[in-house]
Write a protein that holds these residues in place. Structure first.
Motif, PDB file in Angstrom:
ATOM      1  N   ASP A   8       0.817  -1.215   0.000  1.00  0.00           N
ATOM      2  CA  ASP A   8       0.000   0.000   0.000  1.00  0.00           C
ATOM      3  C   ASP A   8       0.854   1.269   0.000  1.00  0.00           C
ATOM      4  O   ASP A   8       1.594   1.529   0.949  1.00  0.00           O
ATOM      5  CB  ASP A   8      -0.887   0.020   1.242  1.00  0.00           C
ATOM      6  N   GLY A  36      -2.980  -2.116  -4.438  1.00  0.00           N
ATOM      7  CA  GLY A  36      -4.148  -1.342  -4.042  1.00  0.00           C
ATOM      8  C   GLY A  36      -3.867  -0.301  -2.979  1.00  0.00           C
ATOM      9  O   GLY A  36      -2.778  -0.248  -2.411  1.00  0.00           O
ATOM     10  N   ASP A  37      -4.866   0.537  -2.705  1.00  0.00           N
ATOM     11  CA  ASP A  37      -4.704   1.706  -1.848  1.00  0.00           C
ATOM     12  C   ASP A  37      -3.541   2.568  -2.343  1.00  0.00           C
ATOM     13  O   ASP A  37      -2.592   2.851  -1.623  1.00  0.00           O
ATOM     14  CB  ASP A  37      -4.498   1.311  -0.376  1.00  0.00           C
ATOM     15  N   GLN A  61      -2.107  -2.690 -11.388  1.00  0.00           N
ATOM     16  CA  GLN A  61      -2.586  -2.348 -10.065  1.00  0.00           C
ATOM     17  C   GLN A  61      -3.999  -2.871  -9.847  1.00  0.00           C
ATOM     18  O   GLN A  61      -4.736  -3.084 -10.802  1.00  0.00           O
ATOM     19  CB  GLN A  61      -2.555  -0.844  -9.804  1.00  0.00           C
ATOM     20  N   GLY A  64      -8.056  -0.909  -3.966  1.00  0.00           N
ATOM     21  CA  GLY A  64      -8.186  -1.135  -2.542  1.00  0.00           C
ATOM     22  C   GLY A  64      -9.349  -0.345  -1.980  1.00  0.00           C
ATOM     23  O   GLY A  64     -10.006   0.434  -2.689  1.00  0.00           O
ATOM     24  N   THR A 119      -4.593  -9.373  -5.090  1.00  0.00           N
ATOM     25  CA  THR A 119      -5.751  -8.546  -4.770  1.00  0.00           C
ATOM     26  C   THR A 119      -5.350  -7.686  -3.572  1.00  0.00           C
ATOM     27  O   THR A 119      -4.317  -7.931  -2.946  1.00  0.00           O
ATOM     28  CB  THR A 119      -7.008  -9.368  -4.421  1.00  0.00           C
ATOM     29  N   HIS A 120      -6.190  -6.724  -3.214  1.00  0.00           N
ATOM     30  CA  HIS A 120      -5.798  -5.823  -2.135  1.00  0.00           C
ATOM     31  C   HIS A 120      -5.774  -6.507  -0.772  1.00  0.00           C
ATOM     32  O   HIS A 120      -4.804  -6.393  -0.031  1.00  0.00           O
ATOM     33  CB  HIS A 120      -6.731  -4.618  -2.081  1.00  0.00           C
ATOM     34  N   THR A 181     -11.261  -6.240  -0.676  1.00  0.00           N
ATOM     35  CA  THR A 181     -10.612  -4.998  -0.250  1.00  0.00           C
ATOM     36  C   THR A 181     -10.590  -4.757   1.253  1.00  0.00           C
ATOM     37  O   THR A 181      -9.850  -3.874   1.710  1.00  0.00           O
ATOM     38  CB  THR A 181     -11.278  -3.769  -0.910  1.00  0.00           C
ATOM     39  N   HIS A 227      -3.086  -4.207   2.466  1.00  0.00           N
ATOM     40  CA  HIS A 227      -4.213  -3.905   3.333  1.00  0.00           C
ATOM     41  C   HIS A 227      -3.965  -4.032   4.831  1.00  0.00           C
ATOM     42  O   HIS A 227      -4.516  -3.266   5.606  1.00  0.00           O
ATOM     43  CB  HIS A 227      -5.405  -4.785   2.939  1.00  0.00           C
ATOM     44  N   ASP A 244       1.859  -4.944   2.811  1.00  0.00           N
ATOM     45  CA  ASP A 244       1.613  -3.659   3.472  1.00  0.00           C
ATOM     46  C   ASP A 244       2.430  -3.612   4.757  1.00  0.00           C
ATOM     47  O   ASP A 244       2.155  -4.349   5.708  1.00  0.00           O
ATOM     48  CB  ASP A 244       0.127  -3.500   3.785  1.00  0.00           C
TER      49      ASP A 244
END
Length: 274
Positions: A8, A36-37, A61, A64, A119-120, A181, A227, A244
């Motif tokens: 992230d 994501g994010d 990408q 998120g 995936t996020h 997410t 995440h 993350d």
């Protein structure tokens, strides 16, 4: 030529650029996977979006929860919170182009040759890879259609907490997005808990981290997700990679080279932080 997955970014543009320098990233040669994010809470969300868009095919990408928040806020469907740093994006002269681009990004990215899916928040233990791909595609179709605003208007909320193939309409869409997410803790049947955002020791009674259950996905491929900053990049599962590492909280931004799983990290740049 290498592929790097990055956790992230959350608007931490200077930290992002520092990490790209650390890995000697060359867009003419290498590819980024961003978990994501991309935006929010850091000071440079606008710069992050513009930079990633300019990368074109050199960046893959997924969306998120903060990216969805931006999409809804840009439509006037959600109020910005005190902790949000998205006003700069929404008021930018190129805001429409930025939001349109963001709405066309997927929830899931899979590369059979490399052997990774991203995936996020992860993929719940109740779904096989093909199922996850199919459900992600449902949402991607809505986001890129004229029904985007109506979809976003009814997206946010915790219910239903458990997936069922019989779900329809708003409940179905909300459930899919929440798994991709927002998921952290769940039960073996996929029932989600949204009360805890801390480390694995904080699991509510009867729940465990989603990656602690046998996965139907890792038979075919390895999973990359972001995440969950409290994990500090560790799952304890060889084929499931948490990226993350809490850059926006003043910790680190992490990249993993997919070809050999080597990790690189840089300390958060103070100018990125609120």
């Amino acid at each position: 030529m290498a592929t790097y997955a990055i956790g992230d970014i959350q608007g931490c543009y200077q930290s992002f650029k520092r990490l790209l320098k650390e890995i000697n990233f060359k867009p003419s040669r290498d590819t980024l996977w961003l978990a994501g994010d991309l935006v929010n809470r850091g000071k440079g969300s606008l710069d992050v979006l513009r930079y990633v868009i300019d990368l074109g095919k050199a960046s893959k990408q997924v969306l998120g929860n903060h990216d969805f928040h931006l999409l809804a806020a840009a439509e006037g469907l959600r109020k910005l919170r005190n902790s949000d740093t998205l006003e700069e994006v929404i008021k930018a002269p190129d805001a429409k182009a930025l939001i349109d681009w963001l709405s066309q990004q997927p929830l899931l990215h899979y590369d059979k040759h490399l052997g990774y899916v991203m995936t996020h928040a992860g993929i719940p233990p109740i779904w096989k890879l093909k199922k996850a791909q199919m459900l992600a595609a449902e949402i991607e179709k809505l986001l890129s259609s004229k029904a985007r605003k109506e979809f976003l208007e009814n997206l946010f909320g915790n219910e239903p907490l458990c997936w069922s193939d019989d779900l329809e309409g708003e409940d179905r869409h909300r459930s899919i997005v929440n798994y991709f997410t927002r998921m952290r803790f769940c039960q073996a049947d996929g029932s989600l808990d949204f009360t805890s955002k801390n480390d694995v020791a904080s699991a509510p009674k009867g729940y465990a981290p989603w990656f602690s259950y046998p996965s139907k996905v890792t038979k075919d491929t390895e999973i990359i997700f972001g995440h969950w900053a409290a994990l500090e990049g560790h799952t304890g599962v060889k084929s499931i990679h948490a990226l993350d590492t809490g850059c926006v909280w003043g910790n680190h931004l992490t990249a993993m080279r997919l070809e050999d799983r080597k990790k690189f990290k840089v300390a958060a740049v103070k100018q990125d932080l609120i």
